[in-house]
Scaffold this motif. Structure first.
Motif, PDB file in Angstrom:
ATOM      1  N   GLU A   1       1.139  -1.098  -0.009  1.00  0.00           N
ATOM      2  CA  GLU A   1       0.181   0.303  -0.503  1.00  0.00           C
ATOM      3  C   GLU A   1       0.119   1.835   0.286  1.00  0.00           C
ATOM      4  OE1 GLU A   1      -2.151   0.681   3.681  1.00  0.00           O
ATOM      5  OE2 GLU A   1      -4.102   1.817   2.395  1.00  0.00           O
ATOM      6  N   ALA A   3      -3.352   4.544  -1.091  1.00  0.00           N
ATOM      7  CA  ALA A   3      -3.649   3.936  -2.600  1.00  0.00           C
ATOM      8  C   ALA A   3      -3.146   2.199  -2.085  1.00  0.00           C
ATOM      9  CB  ALA A   3      -3.714   3.932  -3.815  1.00  0.00           C
ATOM     10  N   ASP A  53      -5.158   6.162 -12.194  1.00  0.00           N
ATOM     11  CA  ASP A  53      -5.852   5.787 -11.247  1.00  0.00           C
ATOM     12  C   ASP A  53      -5.555   4.199 -10.860  1.00  0.00           C
ATOM     13  OD1 ASP A  53      -6.634   7.937 -10.171  1.00  0.00           O
ATOM     14  OD2 ASP A  53      -8.594   7.581 -11.059  1.00  0.00           O
ATOM     15  N   TYR A  54      -5.094   4.671  -9.811  1.00  0.00           N
ATOM     16  CA  TYR A  54      -4.935   2.416  -8.971  1.00  0.00           C
ATOM     17  C   TYR A  54      -6.020   2.293  -9.354  1.00  0.00           C
ATOM     18  CZ  TYR A  54      -0.240   3.060  -7.961  1.00  0.00           C
ATOM     19  OH  TYR A  54       1.243   2.622  -7.897  1.00  0.00           O
ATOM     20  N   ALA A 106      -9.629   0.566  -7.348  1.00  0.00           N
ATOM     21  CA  ALA A 106      -9.971   0.757  -6.143  1.00  0.00           C
ATOM     22  C   ALA A 106     -10.212  -0.865  -6.027  1.00  0.00           C
ATOM     23  CB  ALA A 106     -10.947   1.402  -6.213  1.00  0.00           C
ATOM     24  N   GLY A 127      -7.285  -4.580  -3.783  1.00  0.00           N
ATOM     25  CA  GLY A 127      -7.939  -3.058  -3.389  1.00  0.00           C
ATOM     26  C   GLY A 127      -9.081  -3.558  -2.685  1.00  0.00           C
ATOM     27  N   ASP A 167     -10.133   4.988   1.373  1.00  0.00           N
ATOM     28  CA  ASP A 167      -8.209   5.414   0.990  1.00  0.00           C
ATOM     29  C   ASP A 167      -8.623   7.035   0.062  1.00  0.00           C
ATOM     30  OD1 ASP A 167      -8.932   3.690  -1.061  1.00  0.00           O
ATOM     31  OD2 ASP A 167      -6.794   2.861  -0.708  1.00  0.00           O
ATOM     32  N   LEU A 216      -9.198   6.394  -3.010  1.00  0.00           N
ATOM     33  CA  LEU A 216      -9.740   5.683  -4.340  1.00  0.00           C
ATOM     34  C   LEU A 216     -11.021   5.919  -3.817  1.00  0.00           C
ATOM     35  CD1 LEU A 216      -7.452   3.370  -5.609  1.00  0.00           C
ATOM     36  CD2 LEU A 216      -7.059   5.585  -6.340  1.00  0.00           C
TER      37      LEU A 216
END
Lengths: 170, 262
Positions: free
Chosen positions: B111, B115, B179-180, B182, B201, B235, B237
């Motif tokens: 982590e 994210a 974006d990572y 989610a 995630g 988080d 996201l």
């Protein structure tokens, strides 16, 4: 350590973990790659490494080995623009210009790899590049034009009434 | 700039393991996409650094139905794979990052920056991947789950798995390519019919969903059961609430895809 940029080999003094972006801008004075986010998120620093688009901010210069680096200065000269440079001019695809070099290099690689004029395919290929002017429509039009093999008469472009602010003729 | 760190460029896996040692105080760079911003922003002042670009750890080999992926293989090399691995790799960042980021870097990323990272962990867990790594006690092969739990201080060499009979990947849409993910669920059915499900995630790293795996005959029940296997978190996201509402949906979608692919 040696680094080949646009066909010229330079002796580099920076440490191996210095980013390629910093070496290009700070040591070699090649300023077309822009320091935008410096964390791989904006695409403004993109250069070609052996022909593949890479974020220069994420590349430790020591890891390049004998790879050839191309910046937008290596694509064409002012009196001999590469097709992608002609297309960006003709289609008015540059506004503030900050993303332009990275966009053109990514687009150049896309077309060189046989990319089509499909809008979605172009958007996918350029998806990592942020245009802060949000001029994406014109950019995609320019890339599609090169993918189709359009030719451009830039004298006509400059003389066009709607295009007088890109230089040349009033 | 800080004083120059010791930077090593090993030229074989054995040299890389020797340079890495027990990993204490060692910074490992493969693609550089995660580490370089840490250095550029001064959050990481590397001491001894091992760069893996010439270490002979890149490449995919196939032996019968067993696929082995070197840790320094670019993520882009996996995009053409069947589900869950191919679609999972294609869902990571953008074309240029995928060409530079490595499989090992992604799998070893915990982590960070609000994210969950390690997008590939879920897909590889669903495939029942084995991780081969080196540490102070030598070389070791173990299930990826154990490597993720106890692999700190080890240098990942490669990941191998047996091609599944069918696979599936279901993820929440990403608002932007940078974006990572989610939340994503991977599923794979082995040749003997065993179904593995794993999520990325819903925690600090990817994890199997054993409660859901035992109820795959009813996807709706399996989806709800998956909630017992995770502790969703808030988080940058997504909220824990959102993750807990969408996990059952993704499990159902993955199982539906798996059914279609079988």
């Amino acid at each position: 350590m040696n680094l080949t940029v646009n066909g010229s080999t330079h002796e580099i003094e920076s440490g191996a973990l210095t980013s390629l972006l910093d070496v290009l801008r700070e040591e070699l004075g090649i300023t077309s790659p822009k320091a935008g986010c410096e964390q791989g998120g904006c695409g403004a620093c993109t250069v070609l490494v052996d022909g593949a688009p890479r974020r220069s901010c994420l590349v430790p210069v020591g890891a390049l080995g004998n790879a050839e680096v191309t910046t937008v200065e290596g694509l064409g000269a002012p009196d001999d623009l590469a097709p992608i440079q002609q297309a960006f001019t003709h289609h008015y695809a540059a506004q503030c210009g900050f993303c332009t070099a990275g966009m053109m290099l990514a687009a150049h690689a896309y077309v060189e790899n046989g990319g089509s004029d499909d809008q979605h395919a172009i958007a996918e290929a350029l998806g990592g590049h942020v245009c802060r002017c949000t001029g994406y429509v014109k950019i995609i039009e320019a890339v599609a034009a090169v993918a189709r093999g359009d030719s451009f008469d830039l004298a006509t472009t400059a003389a066009s009434p709607g295009m007088t602010n890109i230089g040349g003729v009033k | 700039m800080a004083s120059a760190p010791e930077v090593l460029f090993p030229t074989s896996p054995a040299d890389a393991a020797a340079a890495f040692g027990d990993g204490a105080g060692v910074t490992v760079i493969a693609g550089g996409t995660i580490v370089m911003p840490e250095i550029s922003y001064g959050r990481l002042k590397p001491g001894k650094t091992v760069v893996l670009t010439q270490a002979g750890l890149a490449g995919v080999t196939t032996d019968g139905s067993t696929v082995t992926i070197g840790a320094a293989t670019p993520v882009s090399d996996l995009v053409g794979f069947r589900a869950p691995l191919g679609p999972c790799a294609a869902n990571i960042a953008d074309l240029e990052i995928r060409g530079q980021a490595t499989v090992g870097g992604n799998v070893c990323a915990g982590e960070g920056h609000g994210a969950p990272r390690g997008d590939l962990q879920g897909a590889l867990l669903a495939l029942g991947a084995t991780a081969r790594s080196a540490g102070s006690d030598g070389e070791r092969s173990e299930p990826l789950e154990e490597f993720l739990a106890y692999g700190a201080g080890r240098l990942l060499f490669d990941l191998s798995f047996v091609e599944p009979a069918a696979g599936a990947f279901a993820a929440l849409d990403r608002p932007h390519t940078h974006d990572y993910t989610a939340l994503a669920v991977s599923a794979a059915r082995a040749a003997d019919g065993t179904v593995r499900l794993a999520v990325t995630g819903a925690g600090t790293h990817g994890q199997r969903l054993p409660s859901a795996e035992s109820k795959t005959s009813d996807p709706a029940v399996a989806g709800e059961a998956a909630l017992a296997d995770v502790t969703p978190h808030d988080d940058a996201l997504a909220s824990a609430w959102y993750r807990s509402k969408t996990l059952p949906v993704l499990v159902r979608r993955a199982l539906a895809q798996l059914e279609e692919a079988s």
